[in-house]
Design a protein around this motif. Structure first.
Motif, PDB file in Angstrom:
ATOM      1  N   CYS A  41      -0.722   5.072  11.129  1.00 35.63           N
ATOM      2  CA  CYS A  41      -0.741   5.366   9.473  1.00 35.63           C
ATOM      3  C   CYS A  41      -0.465   4.210   8.212  1.00 35.63           C
ATOM      4  O   CYS A  41      -1.164   4.149   7.684  1.00 35.63           O
ATOM      5  CB  CYS A  41      -0.397   6.949   9.258  1.00 35.63           C
ATOM      6  N   PHE A  42       0.967   3.632   8.728  1.00 32.24           N
ATOM      7  CA  PHE A  42       1.469   2.386   7.423  1.00 32.24           C
ATOM      8  C   PHE A  42       0.743   1.583   7.862  1.00 32.24           C
ATOM      9  O   PHE A  42       0.721   1.001   7.544  1.00 32.24           O
ATOM     10  CB  PHE A  42       3.032   3.015   7.680  1.00 32.24           C
ATOM     11  N   ILE A  43       0.372   0.978   9.052  1.00 34.41           N
ATOM     12  CA  ILE A  43      -0.171  -0.140   9.480  1.00 34.41           C
ATOM     13  C   ILE A  43      -1.934  -0.614   8.340  1.00 34.41           C
ATOM     14  O   ILE A  43      -1.614  -1.073   8.074  1.00 34.41           O
ATOM     15  CB  ILE A  43      -0.232  -0.281  10.960  1.00 34.41           C
ATOM     16  N   VAL A  44      -2.371   0.787   9.012  1.00 33.63           N
ATOM     17  CA  VAL A  44      -3.714   0.497   8.660  1.00 33.63           C
ATOM     18  C   VAL A  44      -3.065   0.734   6.731  1.00 33.63           C
ATOM     19  O   VAL A  44      -4.323   0.408   6.563  1.00 33.63           O
ATOM     20  CB  VAL A  44      -4.018   2.427   8.839  1.00 33.63           C
ATOM     21  N   PRO A  57       8.439  -4.645  -0.078  1.00 33.58           N
ATOM     22  CA  PRO A  57       9.451  -5.716   0.445  1.00 33.58           C
ATOM     23  C   PRO A  57       9.138  -5.677   2.078  1.00 33.58           C
ATOM     24  O   PRO A  57       9.724  -4.949   2.653  1.00 33.58           O
ATOM     25  CB  PRO A  57      10.728  -5.731   0.302  1.00 33.58           C
ATOM     26  N   THR A  58       8.731  -6.754   2.278  1.00 33.28           N
ATOM     27  CA  THR A  58       8.100  -7.185   4.069  1.00 33.28           C
ATOM     28  C   THR A  58       8.387  -7.624   4.474  1.00 33.28           C
ATOM     29  O   THR A  58       8.729  -8.843   3.223  1.00 33.28           O
ATOM     30  CB  THR A  58       6.599  -6.491   4.190  1.00 33.28           C
ATOM     31  N   SER A  59       9.000  -8.280   5.590  1.00 32.61           N
ATOM     32  CA  SER A  59       8.967  -9.032   6.024  1.00 32.61           C
ATOM     33  C   SER A  59       8.520  -9.593   5.574  1.00 32.61           C
ATOM     34  O   SER A  59       7.218 -10.163   6.147  1.00 32.61           O
ATOM     35  CB  SER A  59       9.723  -8.689   8.004  1.00 32.61           C
ATOM     36  N   ALA A  60       8.306 -11.398   6.312  1.00 29.32           N
ATOM     37  CA  ALA A  60       7.106 -12.565   6.933  1.00 29.32           C
ATOM     38  C   ALA A  60       6.531 -12.289   8.004  1.00 29.32           C
ATOM     39  O   ALA A  60       5.629 -12.463   7.717  1.00 29.32           O
ATOM     40  CB  ALA A  60       7.907 -13.730   6.480  1.00 29.32           C
ATOM     41  N   ILE A  66      -0.276  -8.243   9.856  1.00 27.93           N
ATOM     42  CA  ILE A  66      -1.111  -8.246   8.679  1.00 27.93           C
ATOM     43  C   ILE A  66      -2.329  -8.636   7.916  1.00 27.93           C
ATOM     44  O   ILE A  66      -3.478  -8.368   8.626  1.00 27.93           O
ATOM     45  CB  ILE A  66      -0.458  -7.350   7.870  1.00 27.93           C
ATOM     46  N   ARG A  67      -2.165  -9.467   8.091  1.00 30.84           N
ATOM     47  CA  ARG A  67      -2.963 -10.604   7.578  1.00 30.84           C
ATOM     48  C   ARG A  67      -3.916 -11.601   8.825  1.00 30.84           C
ATOM     49  O   ARG A  67      -5.000 -11.756   8.287  1.00 30.84           O
ATOM     50  CB  ARG A  67      -1.998 -12.270   6.664  1.00 30.84           C
ATOM     51  N   ARG A  68      -3.536 -10.731  10.047  1.00 30.58           N
ATOM     52  CA  ARG A  68      -4.021 -11.605  11.462  1.00 30.58           C
ATOM     53  C   ARG A  68      -5.797 -10.528  11.189  1.00 30.58           C
ATOM     54  O   ARG A  68      -7.092 -10.934  11.772  1.00 30.58           O
ATOM     55  CB  ARG A  68      -3.906 -10.685  12.773  1.00 30.58           C
ATOM     56  N   PHE A  69      -5.544  -8.647  10.531  1.00 25.93           N
ATOM     57  CA  PHE A  69      -6.946  -8.428  10.670  1.00 25.93           C
ATOM     58  C   PHE A  69      -7.337  -8.560   9.413  1.00 25.93           C
ATOM     59  O   PHE A  69      -7.912  -7.761   8.523  1.00 25.93           O
ATOM     60  CB  PHE A  69      -6.700  -6.951  10.730  1.00 25.93           C
ATOM     61  N   GLU A  70      -8.171 -10.173   8.508  1.00 22.07           N
ATOM     62  CA  GLU A  70      -9.181 -10.105   7.474  1.00 22.07           C
ATOM     63  C   GLU A  70     -10.208 -10.319   7.786  1.00 22.07           C
ATOM     64  O   GLU A  70     -10.957 -10.252   7.150  1.00 22.07           O
ATOM     65  CB  GLU A  70      -7.630 -11.131   6.938  1.00 22.07           C
ATOM     66  N   ALA A  76     -12.533  -4.137  13.393  1.00 24.68           N
ATOM     67  CA  ALA A  76     -12.446  -3.428  14.676  1.00 24.68           C
ATOM     68  C   ALA A  76     -11.703  -3.218  16.176  1.00 24.68           C
ATOM     69  O   ALA A  76     -11.930  -2.166  16.432  1.00 24.68           O
ATOM     70  CB  ALA A  76     -14.014  -3.949  15.391  1.00 24.68           C
ATOM     71  N   ALA A  77     -10.828  -4.576  16.384  1.00 22.02           N
ATOM     72  CA  ALA A  77      -9.987  -4.512  17.550  1.00 22.02           C
ATOM     73  C   ALA A  77      -9.020  -3.512  17.417  1.00 22.02           C
ATOM     74  O   ALA A  77      -8.407  -3.052  17.963  1.00 22.02           O
ATOM     75  CB  ALA A  77      -9.862  -5.662  17.866  1.00 22.02           C
ATOM     76  N   ILE A  78      -8.258  -3.761  15.704  1.00 21.18           N
ATOM     77  CA  ILE A  78      -7.319  -2.953  15.817  1.00 21.18           C
ATOM     78  C   ILE A  78      -7.587  -1.745  16.066  1.00 21.18           C
ATOM     79  O   ILE A  78      -6.268  -0.572  16.408  1.00 21.18           O
ATOM     80  CB  ILE A  78      -6.058  -3.135  14.109  1.00 21.18           C
ATOM     81  N   TYR A  79      -8.373  -1.228  14.789  1.00 18.68           N
ATOM     82  CA  TYR A  79      -8.771   0.492  15.078  1.00 18.68           C
ATOM     83  C   TYR A  79      -9.283   1.372  16.314  1.00 18.68           C
ATOM     84  O   TYR A  79      -9.146   2.257  17.180  1.00 18.68           O
ATOM     85  CB  TYR A  79     -10.093   1.069  14.229  1.00 18.68           C
TER      86      TYR A  79
END
Length: 137
Positions: A41-44, A57-60, A66-70, A76-79
């Protein structure tokens, strides 16, 4: 198809949060799948609302993940992966986590169709896409 995928992703956030909490009280392997449902849920949430990466405040490393899924195909792959994990919850017991699996699969299909159709990927301004993040900074 891309905008359908994005709004289905928002529905996934709400559904995964609610059903993850509702199923965490089982005394079986379902607990593991409900915890993963909460994590997904939080990833999505961070994938679909890019504004959160700027204000939370998140880590690098997390930001890079998260930026991989742009792109449409990566989303579609992560879902699809998140959906498959929820489908595996049927091994433990039949619960309402199946609804999360179905909605995550629908979002994966929408993003895959957007990729096949060649639709350009842009975030909705309603969800903190282009323009909104720049106004804050």
């Amino acid at each position: 198809w891309r905008i359908y995928g994005q709004w289905t992703g928002v529905l996934c956030v709400i559904l995964c949060f609610a059903l993850g909490i509702a199923n965490i009280f089982h005394l079986h392997w379902v607990i593991l799948f409900s915890v993963f449902c909460l994590v997904s849920c939080f990833i999505v949430l961070f994938i679909e609302i890019p504004l959160l990466l700027r204000i939370c405040p998140t880590s690098a490393g997390f930001d890079a993940f998260i930026r991989r899924f742009e792109t449409n195909y990566m989303r579609a792959a992560i879902y699809l992966v998140l959906s498959l994990i929820q489908w595996l919850s049927l091994i433990a017991a039949t619960t309402s986590l199946v609804a999360c699996a179905v909605v995550l699969l629908v979002a994966a299909i929408f993003y895959a169709l957007a990729g096949v159709r060649g639709q350009a990927f842009v975030n909705s301004k309603t969800l903190g896409g282009q323009g909104v993040a720049q106004m804050i900074v």
